[in-house]
Design a protein around this motif. Structure first.
Motif, mmCIF file in Angstrom:
data_model
loop_
_atom_site.group_PDB
_atom_site.id
_atom_site.type_symbol
_atom_site.label_atom_id
_atom_site.label_comp_id
_atom_site.label_asym_id
_atom_site.label_seq_id
_atom_site.Cartn_x
_atom_site.Cartn_y
_atom_site.Cartn_z
ATOM 1 N N PHE A 174 -19.770 4.600 -4.633
ATOM 2 C CA PHE A 174 -20.206 5.909 -5.111
ATOM 3 C C PHE A 174 -20.072 6.063 -6.626
ATOM 4 O O PHE A 174 -19.951 7.166 -7.143
ATOM 5 N N GLY A 175 -20.138 4.925 -7.317
ATOM 6 C CA GLY A 175 -20.301 4.954 -8.765
ATOM 7 C C GLY A 175 -19.047 4.871 -9.601
ATOM 8 O O GLY A 175 -19.114 4.978 -10.827
ATOM 9 N N GLY A 176 -17.883 4.674 -8.990
ATOM 10 C CA GLY A 176 -16.646 4.554 -9.761
ATOM 11 C C GLY A 176 -16.607 3.252 -10.547
ATOM 12 O O GLY A 176 -16.952 2.196 -10.014
ATOM 13 N N LYS A 177 -16.172 3.307 -11.800
ATOM 14 C CA LYS A 177 -16.219 2.127 -12.668
ATOM 15 C C LYS A 177 -14.851 1.636 -13.134
ATOM 16 O O LYS A 177 -14.698 0.489 -13.495
ATOM 17 N N GLY A 178 -13.844 2.510 -13.175
ATOM 18 C CA GLY A 178 -12.563 2.136 -13.763
ATOM 19 C C GLY A 178 -11.611 1.491 -12.781
ATOM 20 O O GLY A 178 -11.982 1.087 -11.670
ATOM 21 N N ASP A 179 -10.336 1.414 -13.203
ATOM 22 C CA ASP A 179 -9.298 0.798 -12.388
ATOM 23 C C ASP A 179 -8.504 1.819 -11.574
ATOM 24 O O ASP A 179 -7.530 1.467 -10.915
ATOM 25 N N GLU A 180 -8.913 3.104 -11.630
ATOM 26 C CA GLU A 180 -8.165 4.142 -10.913
ATOM 27 C C GLU A 180 -8.097 3.871 -9.414
ATOM 28 O O GLU A 180 -7.155 4.296 -8.735
ATOM 29 N N ALA A 181 -9.098 3.176 -8.915
ATOM 30 C CA ALA A 181 -9.172 2.945 -7.468
ATOM 31 C C ALA A 181 -7.949 2.199 -6.952
ATOM 32 O O ALA A 181 -7.521 2.425 -5.813
ATOM 33 N N TYR A 182 -7.373 1.317 -7.766
ATOM 34 C CA TYR A 182 -6.223 0.543 -7.292
ATOM 35 C C TYR A 182 -4.995 1.432 -7.123
ATOM 36 O O TYR A 182 -4.174 1.212 -6.231
ATOM 37 N N LYS A 183 -4.879 2.455 -7.975
ATOM 38 C CA LYS A 183 -3.771 3.402 -7.837
ATOM 39 C C LYS A 183 -3.964 4.258 -6.587
ATOM 40 O O LYS A 183 -3.011 4.498 -5.834
ATOM 41 N N ALA A 184 -5.182 4.730 -6.370
ATOM 42 C CA ALA A 184 -5.458 5.524 -5.172
ATOM 43 C C ALA A 184 -5.275 4.677 -3.913
ATOM 44 O O ALA A 184 -4.747 5.155 -2.900
ATOM 45 N N ALA A 185 -5.706 3.422 -3.970
ATOM 46 C CA ALA A 185 -5.546 2.521 -2.830
ATOM 47 C C ALA A 185 -4.068 2.283 -2.538
ATOM 48 O O ALA A 185 -3.653 2.195 -1.374
ATOM 49 N N ALA A 186 -3.256 2.177 -3.600
ATOM 50 C CA ALA A 186 -1.811 2.025 -3.415
ATOM 51 C C ALA A 186 -1.231 3.253 -2.728
ATOM 52 O O ALA A 186 -0.365 3.141 -1.849
ATOM 53 N N ALA A 187 -1.710 4.437 -3.128
ATOM 54 C CA ALA A 187 -1.258 5.673 -2.487
ATOM 55 C C ALA A 187 -1.587 5.662 -0.997
ATOM 56 O O ALA A 187 -0.756 6.034 -0.153
ATOM 57 N N VAL A 188 -2.789 5.238 -0.671
ATOM 58 C CA VAL A 188 -3.210 5.171 0.732
ATOM 59 C C VAL A 188 -2.322 4.193 1.501
ATOM 60 O O VAL A 188 -1.825 4.501 2.591
ATOM 61 N N GLU A 189 -2.102 3.012 0.942
ATOM 62 C CA GLU A 189 -1.303 2.001 1.634
ATOM 63 C C GLU A 189 0.162 2.417 1.767
ATOM 64 O O GLU A 189 0.817 2.095 2.764
ATOM 65 N N LEU A 190 0.689 3.127 0.789
ATOM 66 C CA LEU A 190 2.062 3.621 0.902
ATOM 67 C C LEU A 190 2.175 4.609 2.059
ATOM 68 O O LEU A 190 3.149 4.588 2.820
ATOM 69 N N PHE A 191 1.168 5.466 2.188
ATOM 70 C CA PHE A 191 1.214 6.384 3.325
ATOM 71 C C PHE A 191 1.110 5.635 4.645
ATOM 72 O O PHE A 191 1.837 5.944 5.606
ATOM 73 N N ILE A 192 0.213 4.662 4.737
ATOM 74 C CA ILE A 192 0.050 3.898 5.975
ATOM 75 C C ILE A 192 1.358 3.187 6.318
ATOM 76 O O ILE A 192 1.762 3.139 7.485
ATOM 77 N N LEU A 193 2.040 2.654 5.306
ATOM 78 C CA LEU A 193 3.327 1.996 5.535
ATOM 79 C C LEU A 193 4.344 2.983 6.103
ATOM 80 O O LEU A 193 5.030 2.690 7.091
ATOM 81 N N ALA A 194 4.451 4.164 5.487
ATOM 82 C CA ALA A 194 5.390 5.175 5.981
ATOM 83 C C ALA A 194 5.061 5.553 7.420
ATOM 84 O O ALA A 194 5.957 5.698 8.270
ATOM 85 N N SER A 195 3.773 5.697 7.706
ATOM 86 C CA SER A 195 3.331 6.042 9.052
ATOM 87 C C SER A 195 3.684 4.946 10.048
ATOM 88 O O SER A 195 4.150 5.223 11.164
ATOM 89 N N ASP A 196 3.487 3.682 9.658
ATOM 90 C CA ASP A 196 3.820 2.555 10.535
ATOM 91 C C ASP A 196 5.320 2.517 10.843
ATOM 92 O O ASP A 196 5.725 2.250 11.981
ATOM 93 N N ILE A 197 6.140 2.767 9.816
ATOM 94 C CA ILE A 197 7.587 2.754 10.016
ATOM 95 C C ILE A 197 7.988 3.829 11.021
ATOM 96 O O ILE A 197 8.724 3.568 11.986
#
Length: 309
Positions: A54-77
């Motif tokens: 959807f047109g994103g160009k920068g590196d912000e996506a990796y920070k947002a992806a980390a946020a998503v994965e941190l939540f998934i980890l907490a949920s798995d625990i």
């Protein structure tokens, strides 16, 4: 997209190092993250690819992806602590109060990481509103699942939509919104469809195993165990008797092969496969309806269909 995995991992660790100043909290969090990284970080990859679509160009996506994965980890625990069926996991080997505290801290950290993914106030607010809405939706689905209160196909699918599908919506939509785009109904719908398809596949796997994760041995109500219980054949009455608590696990311990044969004979396995494929096909139809996806389709499907390590 595999080249984005180290970047997502790096951002997860950076968040821990920045905000977890108590050494034991940081140590346990990093231990749990290492276990997570040994498997799949599919949700984070979905965030990155939707950001690019959807047109994103920068590196912000990796920070947002980390946020998503941190939540998934907490949920798995928390999920494993509730189910008590993953004794090999490091959070199951840690003292339970420690595991609960670390999961709660990682949950909060995921929200902070999402805030840090952009300096745009409007996008920040949209991300957090969406994130909280999806996480609350997933919490409702998880509660229904814990209580094992599903009674029929529709109530089970409603639970999955709230639980598994909401998390996939969260991962995909984080990328869309971070790219400066509004909520996308088609993305939300195909995330729901792939979430249902994946959950039924998981149910099929957990139906056929004969260990601590067996849905049958745990008397867990899923689409497939409920279908199996509908059978009226005299030779299958022991299955209903066990599910109703009239006979014990010890009584059925020698019946594994008979159980597998029954799942095959009653069409339960076929039913699960057909239902999963039906939702997956709907996902693909919706996927093809979004023009932005065309250059990314093969990569997207590769992420969706990858197997956990």
């Amino acid at each position: 997209m595999n080249n984005c995995i180290p970047l997502i991992s790096q951002q997860m660790r950076k968040q821990v190092q920045r905000f977890f100043t108590a050494e034991p909290l940081a140590r346990f969090a990093e231990l749990f993250i290492e276990d997570k990284l040994a498997e799949s970080i599919r949700f984070g990859q979905l965030t990155v690819i939707h950001y690019r679509m959807f047109g994103g160009k920068g590196d912000e996506a990796y920070k947002a992806a980390a946020a998503v994965e941190l939540f998934i980890l907490a949920s798995d625990i928390l999920d494993d602590l509730q189910d008590q069926d993953a004794p090999h996991k490091p959070w199951m080997q840690a003292p339970q109060p420690v595991a609960i505290h670390v999961a709660s801290a990682i949950l909060t950290l995921s929200q902070q990481a999402m805030l840090d993914s952009t300096s745009n106030d409007e996008i920040q607010m949209a991300l957090l509103k969406m994130m909280n809405a999806k996480l609350l939706q997933a919490a409702n689905g998880q509660m229904i699942d814990i209580l094992n209160e599903m009674t029929d196909e529709q109530s089970y699918l409603d639970m999955v939509k709230q639980k598994s599908a909401a998390l996939l919506q969260f991962a995909c939509m984080a990328g869309v919104i971070l790219a400066g785009q509004p909520w996308n109904n088609v993305v939300a719908e195909y995330a729901t469809e792939i979430g249902i398809a994946a959950q039924i596949q998981n149910d099929l796997r957990d139906l056929l195993r004969w260990d601590d994760k067996s849905d049958f041995l745990k008397r867990k109500r899923t689409l497939l165990t409920m279908y199996l219980l509908e059978g009226d054949a005299e030779e299958d009455q022991w299955i209903k008797a066990y599910f109703q608590g009239n006979i014990s696990a010890e009584d059925i311990a020698p019946k594994r092969e008979l159980f597998l044969e029954t799942c095959e004979r009653t069409g339960t396995i076929l039913y699960g496969s057909v239902m999963s494929r039906m939702h997956y096909n709907r996902f693909e139809e919706l996927l093809d309806s979004i023009q932005e996806i065309s250059p990314w389709k093969s990569t997207f499907l590769q992420i969706i269909n990858q197997k956990n390590a």
